[in-house]
Design an enzyme around this catalytic site. Structure first.
Site, PDB file in Angstrom:
ATOM      1  N   TYR A 260      -6.562  14.501   1.277  1.00  0.00           N
ATOM      2  CA  TYR A 260      -5.379  14.431   0.200  1.00  0.00           C
ATOM      3  C   TYR A 260      -5.957  14.400  -1.100  1.00  0.00           C
ATOM      4  O   TYR A 260      -5.757  15.196  -1.882  1.00  0.00           O
ATOM      5  CB  TYR A 260      -4.295  13.959   0.722  1.00  0.00           C
ATOM      6  CG  TYR A 260      -3.226  13.647  -0.531  1.00  0.00           C
ATOM      7  CD1 TYR A 260      -2.343  14.815  -1.113  1.00  0.00           C
ATOM      8  CD2 TYR A 260      -3.287  12.380  -1.248  1.00  0.00           C
ATOM      9  CE1 TYR A 260      -1.764  14.588  -2.178  1.00  0.00           C
ATOM     10  CE2 TYR A 260      -2.518  12.150  -2.266  1.00  0.00           C
ATOM     11  CZ  TYR A 260      -1.652  13.179  -2.812  1.00  0.00           C
ATOM     12  OH  TYR A 260      -0.824  13.098  -4.024  1.00  0.00           O
TER      13      TYR A 260
ATOM     14  N   LYS B  82      -7.048  16.562  -4.605  1.00  0.00           N
ATOM     15  CA  LYS B  82      -6.436  16.326  -5.875  1.00  0.00           C
ATOM     16  C   LYS B  82      -7.616  16.160  -7.007  1.00  0.00           C
ATOM     17  O   LYS B  82      -7.441  16.735  -8.018  1.00  0.00           O
ATOM     18  CB  LYS B  82      -5.504  15.038  -5.888  1.00  0.00           C
ATOM     19  CG  LYS B  82      -4.295  14.972  -5.486  1.00  0.00           C
ATOM     20  CD  LYS B  82      -3.274  16.051  -6.152  1.00  0.00           C
ATOM     21  CE  LYS B  82      -1.973  16.138  -5.408  1.00  0.00           C
ATOM     22  NZ  LYS B  82      -0.919  17.287  -6.020  1.00  0.00           N
TER      23      LYS B  82
ATOM     24  N   SER C 282      -2.858  12.468  -9.143  1.00  0.00           N
ATOM     25  CA  SER C 282      -2.429  11.254  -8.555  1.00  0.00           C
ATOM     26  C   SER C 282      -3.222  10.174  -8.666  1.00  0.00           C
ATOM     27  O   SER C 282      -4.439  10.118  -8.775  1.00  0.00           O
ATOM     28  CB  SER C 282      -2.345  11.436  -6.962  1.00  0.00           C
ATOM     29  OG  SER C 282      -2.118  10.292  -6.232  1.00  0.00           O
TER      30      SER C 282
HETATM   31  C1  UD1 Z   1       0.628   6.755  -0.913  1.00  0.00           C
HETATM   32  C2  UD1 Z   1      -0.781   7.414  -0.557  1.00  0.00           C
HETATM   33  C3  UD1 Z   1      -0.982   8.000  -1.831  1.00  0.00           C
HETATM   34  C4  UD1 Z   1      -0.153   8.922  -2.506  1.00  0.00           C
HETATM   35  C5  UD1 Z   1       1.082   8.101  -2.656  1.00  0.00           C
HETATM   36  C6  UD1 Z   1       2.314   9.282  -2.918  1.00  0.00           C
HETATM   37  C7  UD1 Z   1      -1.742   6.063   1.216  1.00  0.00           C
HETATM   38  C8  UD1 Z   1      -2.738   5.254   1.674  1.00  0.00           C
HETATM   39  N1  UD1 Z   1      -1.700   6.326  -0.109  1.00  0.00           N
HETATM   40  O1  UD1 Z   1       0.128   5.649  -1.678  1.00  0.00           O
HETATM   41  O2  UD1 Z   1      -2.444   8.644  -1.543  1.00  0.00           O
HETATM   42  O3  UD1 Z   1      -0.696   9.318  -3.731  1.00  0.00           O
HETATM   43  O4  UD1 Z   1       1.472   7.580  -1.395  1.00  0.00           O
HETATM   44  O5  UD1 Z   1       3.429   8.619  -3.232  1.00  0.00           O
HETATM   45  O6  UD1 Z   1      -0.899   6.736   2.164  1.00  0.00           O
HETATM   46  N2  UD1 Z   1       3.967  -0.168   2.718  1.00  0.00           N
HETATM   47  C9  UD1 Z   1       4.590  -0.865   3.805  1.00  0.00           C
HETATM   48  N3  UD1 Z   1       5.164  -0.438   4.893  1.00  0.00           N
HETATM   49  C10 UD1 Z   1       5.389   0.813   4.794  1.00  0.00           C
HETATM   50  C11 UD1 Z   1       4.914   1.744   3.946  1.00  0.00           C
HETATM   51  C12 UD1 Z   1       4.181   1.130   2.834  1.00  0.00           C
HETATM   52  O7  UD1 Z   1       4.248  -2.315   3.783  1.00  0.00           O
HETATM   53  O8  UD1 Z   1       6.263   1.067   6.167  1.00  0.00           O
HETATM   54  C13 UD1 Z   1       3.130  -0.750   1.867  1.00  0.00           C
HETATM   55  C14 UD1 Z   1       1.600  -0.124   1.750  1.00  0.00           C
HETATM   56  O9  UD1 Z   1       0.925  -0.913   2.538  1.00  0.00           O
HETATM   57  C15 UD1 Z   1       1.549  -0.247   0.188  1.00  0.00           C
HETATM   58  C16 UD1 Z   1       2.846  -0.202  -0.605  1.00  0.00           C
HETATM   59  O10 UD1 Z   1       3.835  -0.314   0.600  1.00  0.00           O
HETATM   60  O11 UD1 Z   1       1.265  -1.551  -0.222  1.00  0.00           O
HETATM   61  C17 UD1 Z   1       3.173   1.293  -0.945  1.00  0.00           C
HETATM   62  O12 UD1 Z   1       2.922   2.176  -0.083  1.00  0.00           O
HETATM   63  P1  UD1 Z   1       3.263   3.835  -0.068  1.00  0.00           P
HETATM   64  O13 UD1 Z   1       4.651   3.741  -0.833  1.00  0.00           O
HETATM   65  O14 UD1 Z   1       2.857   4.554   1.110  1.00  0.00           O
HETATM   66  O15 UD1 Z   1       2.338   4.252  -1.230  1.00  0.00           O
HETATM   67  P2  UD1 Z   1       0.755   4.309  -1.563  1.00  0.00           P
HETATM   68  O16 UD1 Z   1      -0.062   3.577  -0.302  1.00  0.00           O
HETATM   69  O17 UD1 Z   1       0.438   3.472  -2.968  1.00  0.00           O
END
Ligand code: UD1
Length: 340
Positions: free
Chosen positions: A150, A154, A126
């Site tokens: 997590y 990895k 990842s």
């Molecule tokens: C997350 C994990 C990462 C993992 C990946 C797998 C975290 C901090 N990171 O990545 O380790 O490998 O998922 O798919 O959890 N967001 C919102 N509202 C929400 C959900 C997300 O604003 O309800 C934003 C987050 O702040 C981010 C973006 O959307 O900027 C993507 O978030 P997410 O889909 O959770 O992925 P990652 O954080 O990049």
């Protein structure tokens, strides 16, 4: 390469990869213990590909049962290893569970591979291993410093595989996924989280009326509109990167190859929500909230190496990612729950 054993083949990325493997003419053996999945996607992927897989319900920690699978199946040419726990927040709260499942489970698998003379493996890594990157787009030689249990599992697995490849002459490919989203074009299989932690499944459920609003985790980042930017990759493109990796391992003697799997293009949370509104025609209420601890501003891939050495590149853009996610969500609002 003929017969591929896939751990976690009933899961989100695993099930999409099994279809692509079957479509490319490989025989597929799935090992899954249904920790985060059910049998239904396996039945559906067989139907979609018009071919059967060999399925074994086994937990990787059960070494004896795993060994029996390898003995029963005969010659396995390579393993694609997906099976793992993957929720960042949960890993912070329960690190021992994450180390046991992800590390001990993988060690058992690799020992069984060694004992059965299977020397090729594609590992599901990842972009999380890069932590907060010094620069984006990220290249494979960027510093690895994961920031949560997590992510540590990895990067530890990567190290274990590199050392094993060196010692035992294995062919290893580490695929560092960016943000997998979307579903199979049929809408028959897709991501099925009980409670979504990731952005797109959450937005999908808001569009479907299952949840009231999506909270944007911070709008004061140094990005185009203040919200977090990520490199979203269509799960079918990601699945195909595994097939390309198997091809790459064919005739590859030994060593470890590492590839970023992303499109190279970043989209902000706001852009994702807006595109989802356009595709679904639904109102999607957003509320601006505080930053989520551990989040970074921007994370995008430099996938040049995968383009060059795997002959792989992403074919689908944002529109197709969101259309397919919405098709799956609308067709099966409760995911696999309630499926016959
Ligand atoms: C997350 C994990 C990462 C993992 C990946 C797998 C975290 C901090 N990171 O990545 O380790 O490998 O998922 O798919 O959890 N967001 C919102 N509202 C929400 C959900 C997300 O604003 O309800 C934003 C987050 O702040 C981010 C973006 O959307 O900027 C993507 O978030 P997410 O889909 O959770 O992925 P990652 O954080 O990049």
């Amino acid at each position: 390469m003929k017969k591929i054993l896939v751990t976690g083949g009933a899961g989100y990325i695993g099930s999409h990869t099994c279809i692509e493997l079957l479509n490319s003419g490989y025989e597929v053996v799935i090992v899954d213990d249904f920790t985060n999945s059910v049998m239904e996607p396996v039945k559906r992927l067989e139907k979609l590909a018009g071919k059967k897989v060999s399925f074994h319900e086994v937990n990787l920690l059960d070494k004896e049962a795993l060994d029996a699978v390898f003995k029963k199946e005969g010659k396995i040419d390579a393993v694609i290893h997906f099976a793992a726990l993957k929720a960042v927040g949960e890993s912070v709260a329960q690190p021992l569970m994450y180390y046991k499942n992800n590390i001990s489970g993988s060690l058992a698998l690799f020992e069984v591979m060694r004992d059965n003379d299977v020397k090729n493996v594609v590992f599901s890594s990842s972009a999380t291993v890069y932590g907060d990157p010094e620069e984006t787009p990220i290249k494979e030689d960027a510093t690895v410093h994961a920031t949560n249990p997590y992510g540590h599992t990895k990067s530890m697995m990567e190290q274990i595989l590199m050392d094993t490849s060196h010692a035992l002459g294995w062919g290893v490919i580490l695929l560092r996924y960016f943000n997998p989203v979307g579903a199979h074009e049929s809408g028959e299989i897709g991501e099925d989280p009980e409670y979504p932690n990731n952005l797109l499944p959450f937005v999908s459920q808001v569009a479907a009326g299952i949840r009231e609003h999506v909270t944007i985790f911070g709008d004061d980042y140094d990005t185009i509109d203040g919200t977090g930017v990520r490199d979203y990759i269509h799960v079918v493109d990601l699945a195909r990167a595994h097939v390309k990796s198997i091809e790459r391992l064919t005739g590859f003697d030994k060593g470890t190859l590492i590839y970023n799997i992303g499109t190279g293009t970043g989209y902000s949370v706001q852009q994702m929500v807006e595109t989802f509104r356009q595709v679904s025609g639904k109102e999607i209420k957003v509320v601006i909230g505080p930053r989520r601890p551990g989040d970074i501003a921007e994370c995008t891939a430099d996938a040049t190496l995968a383009n060059k050495e795997l002959g792989w590149s992403a074919e689908y853009g944002l529109q197709e990612m969101i259309e397919s996610a919405w098709k799956w969500q609308s067709k099966y609002p409760n995911g696999y729950r309630g499926a016959k």
